[in-house]
Design an enzyme around this catalytic site. Structure first.
Site, short mmCIF file in Angstrom:
data_model
loop_
_atom_site.label_atom_id
_atom_site.label_comp_id
_atom_site.label_asym_id
_atom_site.label_seq_id
_atom_site.Cartn_x
_atom_site.Cartn_y
_atom_site.Cartn_z
N LYS A 1 -8.70 -8.94 4.35
CA LYS A 1 -7.90 -8.68 5.56
C LYS A 1 -8.47 -9.44 6.76
CE LYS A 1 -4.67 -5.98 3.93
NZ LYS A 1 -3.39 -6.63 3.57
N TYR B 1 -12.72 0.65 0.80
CA TYR B 1 -11.71 -0.41 0.93
C TYR B 1 -12.17 -1.68 0.22
CZ TYR B 1 -7.42 -2.15 3.03
OH TYR B 1 -6.14 -2.63 3.24
N ILE C 1 6.14 -0.75 2.06
CA ILE C 1 6.43 -1.03 3.47
C ILE C 1 7.53 -2.09 3.56
CG2 ILE C 1 5.44 -1.88 5.63
CD1 ILE C 1 2.71 -0.65 4.61
N TYR D 1 -5.09 -4.21 7.57
CA TYR D 1 -5.69 -2.88 7.78
C TYR D 1 -6.99 -3.01 8.57
CZ TYR D 1 -7.59 1.68 7.10
OH TYR D 1 -8.12 2.91 7.35
P1 NAI Z 1 2.97 -2.15 -2.36
O1 NAI Z 1 2.13 -1.98 -3.57
O2 NAI Z 1 4.29 -1.48 -2.34
O3 NAI Z 1 3.16 -3.70 -2.01
C1 NAI Z 1 2.25 -4.71 -2.38
C2 NAI Z 1 3.09 -5.85 -2.91
O4 NAI Z 1 2.31 -7.03 -3.19
C3 NAI Z 1 3.80 -5.50 -4.21
O5 NAI Z 1 5.20 -5.63 -4.05
C4 NAI Z 1 3.26 -6.51 -5.20
O6 NAI Z 1 4.14 -6.83 -6.24
C5 NAI Z 1 2.99 -7.69 -4.25
N1 NAI Z 1 2.19 -8.73 -4.88
C6 NAI Z 1 1.01 -8.59 -5.55
N2 NAI Z 1 0.61 -9.76 -6.05
C7 NAI Z 1 1.55 -10.69 -5.68
C8 NAI Z 1 1.69 -12.09 -5.88
N3 NAI Z 1 0.79 -12.80 -6.59
N4 NAI Z 1 2.78 -12.71 -5.36
C9 NAI Z 1 3.71 -12.02 -4.66
N5 NAI Z 1 3.61 -10.69 -4.42
C10 NAI Z 1 2.55 -10.04 -4.93
O7 NAI Z 1 2.06 -1.59 -1.16
P2 NAI Z 1 2.19 -1.66 0.45
O8 NAI Z 1 1.27 -0.63 0.95
O9 NAI Z 1 3.60 -1.64 0.86
O10 NAI Z 1 1.52 -3.06 0.78
C11 NAI Z 1 2.09 -4.02 1.62
C12 NAI Z 1 1.06 -4.61 2.54
O11 NAI Z 1 0.64 -3.62 3.49
C13 NAI Z 1 -0.22 -5.12 1.88
O12 NAI Z 1 -0.65 -6.30 2.52
C14 NAI Z 1 -1.19 -3.98 2.17
O13 NAI Z 1 -2.53 -4.38 2.09
C15 NAI Z 1 -0.76 -3.65 3.57
N6 NAI Z 1 -1.26 -2.38 4.09
C16 NAI Z 1 -1.09 -1.24 3.37
C17 NAI Z 1 -1.60 -0.05 3.83
C18 NAI Z 1 -1.49 1.19 3.00
O14 NAI Z 1 -2.26 2.14 3.23
N7 NAI Z 1 -0.57 1.25 2.05
C19 NAI Z 1 -2.32 0.05 5.13
C20 NAI Z 1 -2.40 -1.20 5.83
C21 NAI Z 1 -1.89 -2.37 5.32
#
Ligand code: NAI
Length: 269
Positions: free
Chosen positions: A166, A159, A21, A149
């Protein structure tokens, strides 16, 4: 393109690959004239393709573990140097649960894992806000957004402990939002996004069923990562200056739908 972010500066956390995202958001912010620094955990950057995104958007990358206060201090100081002033927007797009990764059921949580996941997914938002606040790093009418979420409000069994993370994250947006609003005229919100096919999303057990169900339940269908990027741009823009301390559902109507005809039909004999 509307030039909504012309002259604005910020930090974007969490672009891992082109499905992220944060990746889509960085592309849209760039299109709208915003300048930013990209950041991610050092380990994620070795695996990720963030350099391509940096080239495409003319951005610099500063590694930072979002749980580490020294890393965050360095990030904020350097971002202001590189961008030439205080910040207007920050995206926290970070999530990870060790219990989920290790397929440990909620009822059998290992609390070392729980704490790590909470630190990364929830407390890191407080840490980011605190570093921005103490450094007086945000311009007035700036905007800080984190992604969340709906499992924070309603139970989705698979979840797991991310639901609790969250809920905590959303509470930080309200609590820090108060102080940021009063003292700095800065807004703090969370966007509660539809299930989205990303690395973090697909970590949830039964994700395919989960995303298809949400789509069938949402009058407008699931919001995509691209839709989320557009919504985030609106929250970074000057058009939403009085929106703060909110958890904003961005889910095609899912959260207010009791049941849809498509879902009913599946249970009709
Ligand atoms: P993604 O896996 O592309 O992004 C998650 C990011 O968190 C990654 O870039 C990862 O390297 C980073 N990360 C993890 N540990 C870290 C740390 N210690 N320091 C800095 N960065 C760290 O997945 P997505 O889906 O784009 O996730 C982005 C946000 O959106 C998250 O908060 C996720 O929970 C939220 N979200 C995602 C949904 C989904 O279905 N994919 C739905 C609703 C919310």
């Amino acid at each position: 393109m509307y030039n909504l972010l012309k002259g604005k500066r910020g930090i974007i956390f969490g672009a891992l690959d082109e499905n992220s995202i944060a990746w889509k958001t960085a592309e849209r912010v760039h299109e709208e004239g915003g300048k930013f620094v990209l950041t991610n955990a050092p380990v994620a950057m070795r695996m990720g393709q963030i350099k391509n995104l940096a080239e495409k958007t003319g951005s610099e990358i500063i590694p930072a573990d979002a749980t580490n206060m020294d890393d965050l201090q360095n990030l904020v100081t350097k971002a202001m140097e590189i961008l030439g002033g205080k910040l207007d927007f920050v995206l926290h797009s970070i999530g990870m649960s060790v219990n989920v990764r290790k397929n440990i059921p909620y009822t059998e949580s290992n609390y070392v894992n729980t704490e790590k996941g909470w630190d990364v997914s929830a407390l890191s938002f407080h840490k980011v806000c605190q570093v921005l606040y103490k450094n007086d790093a945000m311009n007035e009418w700036g905007s800080i957004v984190a992604l969340t979420y709906m499992a924070a409000q309603r139970t989705f069994p698979d979840y797991n402990d991310m639901a609790d993370n969250k809920a905590y994250l959303e509470s930080i947006a309200r609590s820090f939002g108060y102080f940021f609003g009063k003292d700095k005229k800065v807004r703090v919100n969370t966007i509660s996004q539809s299930p989205t096919a990303t690395t973090a999303g697909q970590g949830v057990k039964g994700f395919d069923g989960f995303i298809a169900y949400a789509d069938a339940m949402s009058p407008l269908g699931n919001a995509t990562a691209q839709d989320c990027a557009n919504y985030t741009v609106s929250l970074f823009s000057d058009l939403t200056r009085k929106v703060t301390m909110q958890n904003l559902f961005h889910d095609g109507g899912f959260s207010n739908t009791g049941v849809s005809n498509e879902v009913i039909e599946r249970f009709t004999k």
